[in-house]
Enzyme design. Sequence first.
Site, short mmCIF file in Angstrom:
data_model
loop_
_atom_site.label_atom_id
_atom_site.label_comp_id
_atom_site.label_asym_id
_atom_site.label_seq_id
_atom_site.Cartn_x
_atom_site.Cartn_y
_atom_site.Cartn_z
N SER A 1 0.84 -1.21 0.00
CA SER A 1 0.00 0.00 0.00
C SER A 1 0.87 1.25 0.00
O SER A 1 0.60 2.21 -0.73
CB SER A 1 -0.92 0.02 1.22
OG SER A 1 -1.78 -1.10 1.20
N ASN B 1 -5.69 -9.19 -7.71
CA ASN B 1 -5.73 -9.94 -6.46
C ASN B 1 -7.03 -10.73 -6.28
O ASN B 1 -7.06 -11.70 -5.55
CB ASN B 1 -5.52 -9.01 -5.27
CG ASN B 1 -6.30 -7.73 -5.37
OD1 ASN B 1 -6.22 -6.99 -6.35
ND2 ASN B 1 -7.09 -7.45 -4.36
N CYS C 1 -9.76 -6.35 1.88
CA CYS C 1 -9.84 -4.95 2.29
C CYS C 1 -11.26 -4.44 2.26
O CYS C 1 -11.61 -3.51 2.95
CB CYS C 1 -8.96 -4.10 1.39
SG CYS C 1 -7.36 -4.83 1.13
C1 LIG Z 1 -2.01 -7.12 -0.81
C2 LIG Z 1 -1.99 -6.17 -1.93
C3 LIG Z 1 -1.60 -4.83 -1.77
C4 LIG Z 1 -1.29 -4.25 -0.42
O1 LIG Z 1 -0.10 -4.71 0.11
P1 LIG Z 1 0.15 -4.54 1.68
O2 LIG Z 1 1.56 -4.95 1.87
O3 LIG Z 1 -0.81 -5.45 2.36
O4 LIG Z 1 -0.07 -3.10 2.01
C5 LIG Z 1 -1.55 -4.02 -2.88
N1 LIG Z 1 -1.86 -4.50 -4.10
C6 LIG Z 1 -2.24 -5.77 -4.31
C7 LIG Z 1 -2.55 -6.23 -5.70
C8 LIG Z 1 -2.33 -6.64 -3.24
O5 LIG Z 1 -2.72 -7.91 -3.44
#
Ligand SMILES: *Cc1c(COP(=O)(O)O)cnc(C)c1O
Length: 392
Positions: A73, A152, A326
């Site tokens: 993030s 994701n 999320c």
């Molecule tokens: C999990 C995820 C994030 C966020 O990563 P964090 O380390 O949890 O902040 C961002 N982009 C995608 C595609 C993700 O799967």
Amino acid sequence: MNKRVYMDHAATTYTKTEVLQTMMPFYTELFGNPSSVHQFGREVKKHIDTAREQIAKALGALPEEIYFTAGGSEADNWAIKGIAYANRKKGNHIITTKIEHPGLLESCKYLEKEGFEVTYLDVDEYGLVKPEDVERAIKENTILISVMYANNEIGTIQSIAEIAGLAKERKIYFHTDAVQAVGSIKIDVKEQNIDLLSLSAHKFYGPKGVGALYIRKGVKIISILHGGHQERGRRAGTENVPGIIGLGKAIEIAVNTMDENAARIKALRDKLIQGVMEKVPYTRLNGHPEKRLPGNTSFCFEFIEGESLLLNLDIKGIAGSSGSACSSGSLDPSHVLLAIGLSHEIAHGSLRLSLGDINTQEDIDYVLEVLPPIVDRLRQMSPLYERVKGGK
Ligand SMILES: *Cc1c(COP(=O)(O)O)cnc(C)c1O
């Protein structure tokens, strides 16, 4: 003990023992601050440099192009806001897609309030961004194109090199959120003309709360965290040393074992998909049949609520997810499923089972035994299903 099957690797993975072991000394004897000039500090700094090299090697980048962050993030926020503010004089237009992770979408929404203009591209029914749509969206004032490497929720893998090539021809920066892709599929930032790339350790068997942003040498970007001179003055704050060491080790292992792992997980994935589609009627596979992450399965079951399905699976020890982690807690269906053209009703019945290296054939068999009767039982409570079954 009751059977437990973890199929939520897209939300997070466990940390490999080997990774944890490399991290441990940095909580105890190797506790120095890498910014310190004394030997306690210098010793630690060497190991941070090693981690930076491990990441650079995995991506085909240079070590000085890797900047550690507190995860995916932060890397997304930095890329989007950092490029926008640094290149404002050149233009204020950003192109991205409707299926990005919230870390990216919310950064774009924030920038819209700051006077930037953002185009959110549509995707097709498989979740693919069409390169021609990217091309058509480019304007005189476009400064950045950001398209995620792999989604994701539905696992779709984009034509990154092609889209990045379009950006390069027009001297527009190209960023990709590769959080789901790194460690699962081969990436080469130079070959693929990627200017910025986000990654996160806890998606490939590393620790949580640590990630990195690759910034190609020469890219104009501003800092978001100001303070000390860590990360060549670009990202202030004493380094998360154990996390960084773990990240380096995890990416090295992931890349070294990628081919065999991906092949094994993909075979399990395809058995799961085939089994679910055969055993459960009124089911749709979300995402692209081939251009998809090795571990991703995503389904929509008509006439049921994904949330009730998840709870029932949980009782049986199966951990999955509906929509993205999320957004769970909100009742809105996933923005990704809506973007691939699903109705609200259908999108509500979604289930993502994401496989990882701990999953086995027995896990697949167990899910295929437990899931169909649960779906059936939940459907019996749906008046709509009764009507469809009755042929009316
Ligand atoms: C999990 C995820 C994030 C966020 O990563 P964090 O380390 O949890 O902040 C961002 N982009 C995608 C595609 C993700 O799967």
